[in-house]
Design an enzyme around this catalytic site. Structure first.
Site, PDB file in Angstrom:
ATOM      1  N   GLY A 175       0.830  -1.210   0.000  1.00 56.06           N
ATOM      2  CA  GLY A 175       0.000   0.000   0.000  1.00 56.06           C
ATOM      3  C   GLY A 175       0.858   1.251   0.000  1.00 56.06           C
ATOM      4  O   GLY A 175       0.560   2.234   0.683  1.00 56.06           O
ATOM      5  N   ASP A 217      -1.460  -7.147  -5.817  1.00 56.31           N
ATOM      6  CA  ASP A 217      -2.760  -7.157  -5.152  1.00 56.31           C
ATOM      7  C   ASP A 217      -2.641  -8.168  -4.017  1.00 56.31           C
ATOM      8  O   ASP A 217      -2.531  -9.377  -4.266  1.00 56.31           O
ATOM      9  CB  ASP A 217      -3.858  -7.562  -6.149  1.00 56.31           C
ATOM     10  N   TYR A 262     -15.203  -3.718   9.295  1.00 52.90           N
ATOM     11  CA  TYR A 262     -13.892  -3.045   9.328  1.00 52.90           C
ATOM     12  C   TYR A 262     -13.283  -3.184  10.726  1.00 52.90           C
ATOM     13  O   TYR A 262     -12.109  -3.539  10.876  1.00 52.90           O
ATOM     14  CB  TYR A 262     -14.010  -1.568   8.929  1.00 52.90           C
ATOM     15  N   PRO A 279      -3.389   3.903  14.331  1.00 52.00           N
ATOM     16  CA  PRO A 279      -3.820   5.313  14.313  1.00 52.00           C
ATOM     17  C   PRO A 279      -5.320   5.492  14.527  1.00 52.00           C
ATOM     18  O   PRO A 279      -6.120   4.616  14.209  1.00 52.00           O
ATOM     19  CB  PRO A 279      -3.456   5.774  12.893  1.00 52.00           C
TER      20      PRO A 279
HETATM   21  P1  NDP Z   1      -5.099   5.116   1.636  1.00 51.59           P
HETATM   22  O1  NDP Z   1      -6.385   4.777   0.976  1.00 51.59           O
HETATM   23  O2  NDP Z   1      -4.530   6.462   1.403  1.00 51.59           O
HETATM   24  O3  NDP Z   1      -4.001   4.000   1.301  1.00 51.59           O
HETATM   25  C1  NDP Z   1      -4.335   2.643   1.268  1.00 51.59           C
HETATM   26  C2  NDP Z   1      -3.252   1.874   0.534  1.00 51.59           C
HETATM   27  O4  NDP Z   1      -3.591   0.468   0.536  1.00 51.59           O
HETATM   28  C3  NDP Z   1      -3.134   2.299  -0.922  1.00 51.59           C
HETATM   29  O5  NDP Z   1      -1.779   2.455  -1.249  1.00 51.59           O
HETATM   30  C4  NDP Z   1      -3.740   1.147  -1.693  1.00 51.59           C
HETATM   31  O6  NDP Z   1      -3.066   0.982  -2.942  1.00 51.59           O
HETATM   32  C5  NDP Z   1      -3.405  -0.027  -0.772  1.00 51.59           C
HETATM   33  N1  NDP Z   1      -4.254  -1.182  -1.036  1.00 51.59           N
HETATM   34  C6  NDP Z   1      -5.597  -1.294  -0.871  1.00 51.59           C
HETATM   35  N2  NDP Z   1      -6.008  -2.497  -1.298  1.00 51.59           N
HETATM   36  C7  NDP Z   1      -4.915  -3.161  -1.747  1.00 51.59           C
HETATM   37  C8  NDP Z   1      -4.693  -4.439  -2.319  1.00 51.59           C
HETATM   38  N3  NDP Z   1      -5.705  -5.302  -2.530  1.00 51.59           N
HETATM   39  N4  NDP Z   1      -3.437  -4.797  -2.666  1.00 51.59           N
HETATM   40  C9  NDP Z   1      -2.406  -3.933  -2.470  1.00 51.59           C
HETATM   41  N5  NDP Z   1      -2.541  -2.714  -1.938  1.00 51.59           N
HETATM   42  C10 NDP Z   1      -3.793  -2.334  -1.585  1.00 51.59           C
HETATM   43  O7  NDP Z   1      -5.380   4.904   3.212  1.00 51.59           O
HETATM   44  P2  NDP Z   1      -4.400   4.938   4.476  1.00 51.59           P
HETATM   45  O8  NDP Z   1      -3.027   5.328   4.111  1.00 51.59           O
HETATM   46  O9  NDP Z   1      -5.108   5.699   5.517  1.00 51.59           O
HETATM   47  O10 NDP Z   1      -4.453   3.399   4.874  1.00 51.59           O
HETATM   48  C11 NDP Z   1      -3.306   2.638   5.190  1.00 51.59           C
HETATM   49  C12 NDP Z   1      -3.628   1.720   6.362  1.00 51.59           C
HETATM   50  O11 NDP Z   1      -3.920   2.517   7.504  1.00 51.59           O
HETATM   51  C13 NDP Z   1      -4.833   0.818   6.166  1.00 51.59           C
HETATM   52  O12 NDP Z   1      -4.524  -0.468   6.664  1.00 51.59           O
HETATM   53  C14 NDP Z   1      -5.912   1.473   7.034  1.00 51.59           C
HETATM   54  O13 NDP Z   1      -6.853   0.546   7.472  1.00 51.59           O
HETATM   55  C15 NDP Z   1      -5.058   2.001   8.153  1.00 51.59           C
HETATM   56  N6  NDP Z   1      -5.641   3.073   8.966  1.00 51.59           N
HETATM   57  C16 NDP Z   1      -6.045   4.257   8.410  1.00 51.59           C
HETATM   58  C17 NDP Z   1      -6.575   5.241   9.204  1.00 51.59           C
HETATM   59  C18 NDP Z   1      -7.098   6.506   8.658  1.00 51.59           C
HETATM   60  O14 NDP Z   1      -7.895   7.195   9.348  1.00 51.59           O
HETATM   61  N7  NDP Z   1      -6.679   6.917   7.463  1.00 51.59           N
HETATM   62  C19 NDP Z   1      -6.658   5.083  10.658  1.00 51.59           C
HETATM   63  C20 NDP Z   1      -6.230   3.793  11.130  1.00 51.59           C
HETATM   64  C21 NDP Z   1      -5.713   2.859  10.309  1.00 51.59           C
HETATM   65  P3  NDP Z   1      -3.745   0.606  -4.347  1.00 51.59           P
HETATM   66  O15 NDP Z   1      -5.159   1.090  -4.315  1.00 51.59           O
HETATM   67  O16 NDP Z   1      -2.879   1.309  -5.350  1.00 51.59           O
HETATM   68  O17 NDP Z   1      -3.620  -0.876  -4.420  1.00 51.59           O
HETATM   69  C1  8X3 Z   2      -9.507   4.027  10.536  1.00 54.91           C
HETATM   70  C2  8X3 Z   2      -9.998   4.764  11.734  1.00 54.91           C
HETATM   71  O1  8X3 Z   2     -12.045   5.390  13.053  1.00 54.91           O
HETATM   72  O2  8X3 Z   2     -12.263   5.457  10.661  1.00 54.91           O
HETATM   73  O3  8X3 Z   2      -8.977   2.805  10.886  1.00 54.91           O
HETATM   74  O4  8X3 Z   2     -12.158   3.365  11.803  1.00 54.91           O
HETATM   75  S1  8X3 Z   2     -11.694   4.708  11.818  1.00 54.91           S
END
Ligand code: NDP
Ligand code: 8X3
Length: 257
Positions: free
Chosen positions: A13, A64, A157, A187
């Site tokens: 990601g 993926d 989720y 986070p």
């Molecule tokens: P983004 O949507 O900005 O980034 C998500 C990343 O995951 C992208 O690079 C996407 O790449 C990749 N991804 C999704 N599905 C796949 C797949 N099937 N294969 C490979 N890569 C994949 O969100 P965040 O940076 O916020 O998310 C990153 C992590 O942080 C996640 O695990 C999320 O649950 C977690 N998180 C986020 C929070 C928030 O509030 N933002 C809070 C807590 C946790 P692509 O689509 O190019 O494949």
């Molecule tokens: C992402 C944070 O609060 O949207 O993991 O579930 S929340």
């Protein structure tokens, strides 16, 4: 402090948000980055940036995480000089929708479970044996405050992030006795593409999530990831919860009217 110069780091990601920000922070310390995601064009751009701005070495791979065979093939097929992964950042993840279970969209549930739980396991299964063999390595799992709390309509989720919390502990126990470290970085609300993905491109809905408040930025989390990896080798940071100052629980957000 652990020196990350020339360490090989695989980030899933890496095309957006926390993964992308972590790649930049690691590159600043001279690490070699394997950038994985589905949007290869973005990874190529990021790799070019890391090489230009930080003289870092970077390899972009289309991946993926939901496809177990492809994951194993990608890891097995890494060029020899990239094969010994020192740090795995299991970051790829997403949420889809916000519906009560009785109104839940099955496809959304499957996508979240396939990505956040099974995908994380597939990548770990492909990478961890090499770490065990070399008796060295570090896995950082991106969990969430949603792995510590459940909120209305967050159901599946929340369950996937509770699973990440359990798997983080399980990895720690199963690697126990080796020099491998395992860390969860969890986070609260962070302003990335997360909400845009959750609401399938509805930017108005996504923006409302962050409106009138000060969410975390991807870089805040990236710095915690890098900090956990640079502790002395005797130190295993097990879990870091990072919340915005304006958020004391998932549904307790301080907003200016
Ligand atoms: P983004 O949507 O900005 O980034 C998500 C990343 O995951 C992208 O690079 C996407 O790449 C990749 N991804 C999704 N599905 C796949 C797949 N099937 N294969 C490979 N890569 C994949 O969100 P965040 O940076 O916020 O998310 C990153 C992590 O942080 C996640 O695990 C999320 O649950 C977690 N998180 C986020 C929070 C928030 O509030 N933002 C809070 C807590 C946790 P692509 O689509 O190019 O494949
Ligand atoms: C992402 C944070 O609060 O949207 O993991 O579930 S929340």
């Amino acid at each position: 402090m652990q020196d990350l110069k020339d360490k090989i780091i695989l980030i899933t990601g890496a095309s957006s948000g926390i993964g992308q920000a972590s790649a930049v922070e690691f590159a600043k310390l001279g690490a070699k980055l394997i950038l994985a995601a589905r949007r290869k064009d973005r990874l190529d751009q990021l790799a070019a940036r890391l090489i230009k701005e930080y003289k870092s070495e970077a390899l972009a791979i289309l991946l993926d995480v939901r496809n177990q065979k492809d994951v194993q093939k990608a890891i097995d097929g890494l060029p020899a000089e990239w094969a010994d992964i020192d740090i795995l950042l299991n970051n790829a993840g997403l949420s889809r929708g916000l519906e009560k279970i009785q109104e839940g969209v099955i496809q959304n549930w499957e996508e979240m479970i396939d990505t956040n739980v099974k995908g994380l396991l597939y990548v770990t299964r492909a990478v961890l044996p090499g770490m065990v063999k070399r008796n060295s390595g570090h896995i950082v799992n991106i969990g969430s405050i949603a792995g510590h709390e459940v909120y209305p309509a967050g159901n599946v989720y929340n369950a996937t992030k509770h699973a990440v919390k359990a798997l983080n502990k399980a990895m720690r126990m199963d690697a126990f006795g080796t020099n491998i470290r395992v860390t969860s970085v969890d986070p609260g609300m962070a302003e990335t593409e997360f909400s845009l993905v959750r609401f399938r491109g509805d930017s108005e809905k996504a923006q409302k999530v962050y409106q009138g408040t000060r969410p975390l930025q991807a870089d805040d989390i990236a710095q915690a990831v890098v900090w956990s990896c640079t502790r002395p080798s005797r130190v295993n940071i097990e879990d870091i919860i990072i919340m915005p100052t304006d958020q004391a629980a998932v549904s307790m957000v301080n907003r200016k009217q």
